[in-house]
Design a protein around this motif. Structure first.
Motif, PDB file in Angstrom:
ATOM      1  N   GLY B  27     -30.307  -7.919  -6.759  1.00 14.26           N
ATOM      2  CA  GLY B  27     -30.931  -9.123  -6.237  1.00 14.26           C
ATOM      3  C   GLY B  27     -30.736 -10.357  -7.081  1.00 14.26           C
ATOM      4  N   GLU B  28     -30.013 -10.242  -8.189  1.00 16.09           N
ATOM      5  CA  GLU B  28     -29.835 -11.439  -9.007  1.00 16.09           C
ATOM      6  C   GLU B  28     -28.470 -12.086  -8.761  1.00 16.09           C
ATOM      7  N   ILE B  29     -28.373 -13.320  -9.234  1.00 16.85           N
ATOM      8  CA  ILE B  29     -27.106 -14.045  -9.125  1.00 16.85           C
ATOM      9  C   ILE B  29     -26.488 -14.128 -10.504  1.00 16.85           C
ATOM     10  N   MET B  30     -25.292 -13.557 -10.626  1.00 18.14           N
ATOM     11  CA  MET B  30     -24.572 -13.609 -11.892  1.00 18.14           C
ATOM     12  C   MET B  30     -23.416 -14.581 -11.731  1.00 18.14           C
ATOM     13  N   CYS B  31     -23.327 -15.548 -12.642  1.00 17.01           N
ATOM     14  CA  CYS B  31     -22.189 -16.451 -12.592  1.00 17.01           C
ATOM     15  C   CYS B  31     -21.211 -16.108 -13.701  1.00 17.01           C
ATOM     16  N   ILE B  32     -19.952 -16.042 -13.360  1.00 18.41           N
ATOM     17  CA  ILE B  32     -18.903 -15.830 -14.350  1.00 18.41           C
ATOM     18  C   ILE B  32     -18.193 -17.167 -14.524  1.00 18.41           C
ATOM     19  N   ARG B 154     -23.096  -4.020  -0.904  1.00 14.93           N
ATOM     20  CA  ARG B 154     -24.048  -3.841  -2.007  1.00 14.93           C
ATOM     21  C   ARG B 154     -24.096  -5.123  -2.840  1.00 14.93           C
ATOM     22  N   ILE B 155     -22.916  -5.713  -3.014  1.00 15.65           N
ATOM     23  CA  ILE B 155     -22.786  -6.912  -3.838  1.00 15.65           C
ATOM     24  C   ILE B 155     -21.847  -7.864  -3.103  1.00 15.65           C
ATOM     25  N   LYS B 182     -32.827 -14.675  -1.637  1.00 17.07           N
ATOM     26  CA  LYS B 182     -34.184 -14.396  -1.133  1.00 17.07           C
ATOM     27  C   LYS B 182     -34.210 -13.135  -0.287  1.00 17.07           C
ATOM     28  N   SER B 183     -33.098 -12.906   0.440  1.00 19.97           N
ATOM     29  CA  SER B 183     -33.064 -11.697   1.278  1.00 19.97           C
ATOM     30  C   SER B 183     -32.644 -10.479   0.459  1.00 19.97           C
ATOM     31  N   GLY B 184     -32.522 -10.655  -0.866  1.00 19.65           N
ATOM     32  CA  GLY B 184     -32.312  -9.498  -1.740  1.00 19.65           C
ATOM     33  C   GLY B 184     -30.871  -9.198  -2.072  1.00 19.65           C
ATOM     34  N   MET B 185     -29.947 -10.070  -1.673  1.00 22.60           N
ATOM     35  CA  MET B 185     -28.530  -9.804  -1.914  1.00 22.60           C
ATOM     36  C   MET B 185     -28.167 -10.027  -3.382  1.00 22.60           C
ATOM     37  N   THR B 186     -27.454  -9.068  -3.940  1.00 25.88           N
ATOM     38  CA  THR B 186     -26.918  -9.223  -5.289  1.00 25.88           C
ATOM     39  C   THR B 186     -25.607 -10.004  -5.190  1.00 25.88           C
ATOM     40  N   GLN B 187     -25.471 -11.058  -6.019  1.00 29.43           N
ATOM     41  CA  GLN B 187     -24.284 -11.888  -5.857  1.00 29.43           C
ATOM     42  C   GLN B 187     -23.617 -12.200  -7.195  1.00 29.43           C
ATOM     43  N   ILE B 188     -22.300 -12.215  -7.172  1.00 34.22           N
ATOM     44  CA  ILE B 188     -21.514 -12.578  -8.352  1.00 34.22           C
ATOM     45  C   ILE B 188     -20.655 -13.778  -7.972  1.00 34.22           C
ATOM     46  N   VAL B 189     -20.779 -14.862  -8.759  1.00 37.50           N
ATOM     47  CA  VAL B 189     -20.064 -16.081  -8.421  1.00 37.50           C
ATOM     48  C   VAL B 189     -19.137 -16.455  -9.574  1.00 37.50           C
TER      49      VAL B 189
END
Lengths: 216, 212
Positions: B27-32, B154-155, B182-189
Motif C-alpha cells: 500500500g505504499e508508494i516507493m519512488c526510485i 500486486r504492484i 487510498k484503494s490500497g495499491m502498492t506502487q513503484i514510481v
C-alpha cells in the motif's frame, strides 16, 4: 466478333487454371510467409540460418528453373517416389517460391513493430502466441499490405510460367490460337483478360487498405 | 511486501545495478530517483520481469519470487510504460479487456463491465470507443493505467510518468497515484523529478550510477 466468341471458351478455360494456381498459391504462401517471417526474426540461430538459406535459394534462382526442377528433376532424384502431377508440381513450386518473398516482406513488417509492444504484452501476461495473434499480426498486416499487393499482382502474371511443364493456362491458350489461326486477336484478348484480373485485384487491395485505415 | 536483496544486473559486462536493496511495504508508494543512466529503469525492468537479474533475490511476502519466469496470475506486476505502449489497432476498451479475456479467461461482458468501471474512475468513460491515436498524451497514460489495473496487479510500476506530459498534467498524475494508494495499491514510481517524488513518496530510493 464471331471469332472472338469462338476462341473465348478456350481462353476462359485457360484463365480458370491461371486463377486456380493464383488462388491456392495466395492461400498457401501468405500464412506460410508469416510463419517463416516469424522464424527469420527469432533468436534461435539454427532455425534462422536454415530459413535464410531457403529464402536465398528461392529468391536467388529463377522461378522457371524451380518449376522445371520440381516437375522433371524431383522424379529423377527420388527414383520416382517424388513424382508430382503437373498441376501439383506447379502449385508446389509456386508456394515454395512465393513463401520466400512473403517471408521477407513479413520480416520487414515484424521488425518495424516497436519492441515495447512485445514488452507491454508480456507484462500483461499474454503468451507468445497470443501476442503474435492479437497484438503483432494485425499491426504487421497493415504495414505489409502494399508490398504484399505488389507480389500478388506479380503472381497473376508469373502463373503464365506453368506452360513450361505443359499446363494449359491462359497465355498458352492464347498462344495456341494465335499460331493456329495466324492472328494477333487471341493474344490481345489474353492481355485484356490479365488486365481485368489485375484490375479486380487492385480494387480488392485498395479496399483492404481502406479497411485497415481505421487506426494509425 | 516486496523485498529486493542484493540485486545485481550487468549489460555487456558493464555493471548497471550493484547490490541494490529495497523494501516496499504493501500500500505504499516507493519512488526510485536518480540521474539518467543510473539504472532506475533497469531496476524497474527487473522488478517487472522484463530483465533477468544476475544476482540477488526478490521476495514477495517473504517468499522468493522470480518475476522473469513467474506465471502466477495472482502476483502480476503491472507496468505503465514511459511511451505507454497502448495497442494502436485496438479501441481503448479493447486495450483494457484484451489481457483479462485472454489470460484471466474472463467472460467478455464481465471484462467490459470492469474496464468501464476503471475508465469511469479515471474520467475516460466517453473515450472507450476511440483508438489510441485519437487521445492526448495524458489520456493515453490513463488508459495505460487502466489496462494495467485490469489485471489486478500486486504492484503497479510507472516508468517516468511525468516526463512526456505538460507540466500542468503533473498534478493529475499525482492525484491518480494518490487515489490508487487510498484503494490500497502498492506502487513503484521511477522518476528523475525529485520534487514530484517528494510530493507522492512514502519512501525514496536513490540510485547512483555504479562505477565499473
Amino acid at each position: 466478333m464471331s471469332y472472338i466468341l469462338e476462341i473465348l471458351p478456350s481462353l476462359l478455360e485457360g484463365a480458370q487454371l491461371t486463377l486456380k494456381i493464383f488462388l491456392w498459391t495466395v492461400v498457401g504462401s501468405i500464412p506460410l510467409g508469416l510463419i517463416v517471417g516469424l522464424g527469420l526474426t527469432s533468436h534461435f540461430v539454427p532455425l534462422k540460418a536454415i530459413l535464410k538459406f531457403y529464402v536465398w535459394l528461392m529468391r536467388g534462382t529463377p522461378l522457371l528453373l524451380q518449376l522445371i526442377f520440381v516437375f522433371y528433376g524431383l522424379p529423377l532424384i527420388g527414383s520416382g517416389a517424388l513424382t508430382l502431377q503437373r498441376y501439383d508440381a506447379a502449385l508446389f513450386a509456386f508456394i515454395l517460391n512465393y513463401t520466400a518473398y512473403f517471408a521477407e516482406i513479413f520480416r520487414g513488417g515484424l521488425q518495424s513493430i516497436d519492441h515495447g509492444q512485445y514488452e507491454s504484452a508480456k507484462v500483461l501476461r499474454l503468451s507468445y502466441l497470443q501476442t503474435v495473434r492479437k497484438v503483432i499480426t494485425p499491426q504487421v498486416l497493415k504495414i505489409v499490405l502494399p508490398s504484399i499487393g505488389n507480389e500478388v499482382i506479380n503472381l497473376v502474371k508469373d502463373s503464365s510460367l506453368v506452360y513450361v511443364i505443359g499446363l494449359g493456362d491462359l497465355l498458352r491458350a492464347g498462344n495456341v490460337a494465335t499460331s493456329r489461326d495466324v492472328t494477333l486477336v487471341p493474344l490481345i484478348l489474353v492481355g485484356v483478360i490479365y488486365l481485368l484480373m489485375t484490375a479486380v485485384l487492385t480494387f480488392i487491395l485498395r479496399k483492404l487498405e481502406q479497411h485497415y485505415s481505421y487506426w494509425k | 511486501m516486496l523485498e529486493l536483496k542484493n540485486i545485481s544486473k550487468e549489460y555487456n559486462k558493464r555493471v548497471i545495478l550493484d547490490h541494490v536493496n529495497m523494501t516496499v511495504e504493501d500500500g505504499e508508494i516507493m519512488c526510485i530517483v536518480g540521474e539518467s543512466g543510473a539504472g532506475k529503469t533497469t531496476l524497474l525492468r527487473c522488478i517487472s520481469g522484463l530483465e533477468r537479474i544476475d544476482g540477488g533475490q526478490i521476495l514477495i511476502d517473504g517468499k522468493e519470487f522470480d518475476p522473469y519466469s513467474n506465471q502466477n496470475n495472482d502476483s502480476v506486476i503491472g507496468v505503465v510504460f514511459q511511451e505507454y505502449q497502448l495497442f494502436p489497432h485496438l479501441k481503448v476498451l479493447e486495450n483494457i479487456t484484451l489481457a483479462p479475456i485472454m489470460v484471466l479467461k474472463k467472460k467478455e461482458a464481465e471484462a467490459r463491465q470492469e474496464a468501464m468501471q476503471l475508465l469511469e474512475g479515471l474520467s475516460l468513460a466517453d473515450k472507450a470507443k476511440l483508438y489510441p491515436y485519437q487521445l492526448s498524451g495524458g489520456q493515453k497514460q490513463r488508459v495505460a493505467i487502466a489496462r494495467a489495473m485490469a489485471m489486478k496487479p500486486r504492484i503497479l510500476c510507472y516508468d517516468e510518468p511525468t516526463s512526456a506530459l505538460d507540466p500542468g498534467l503533473r498534478d493529475t498524475v499525482k492525484n491518480i497515484i494518490l487515489d490508487l494508494k487510498k484503494s490500497g495499491m502498492t506502487q513503484i514510481v521511477v522518476t528523475h523529478d525529485m520534487d514530484f517524488a517528494k510530493q507522492i513518496a512514502d519512501s525514496i530510493l536513490k540510485v547512483k550510477p555504479s562505477r565499473g
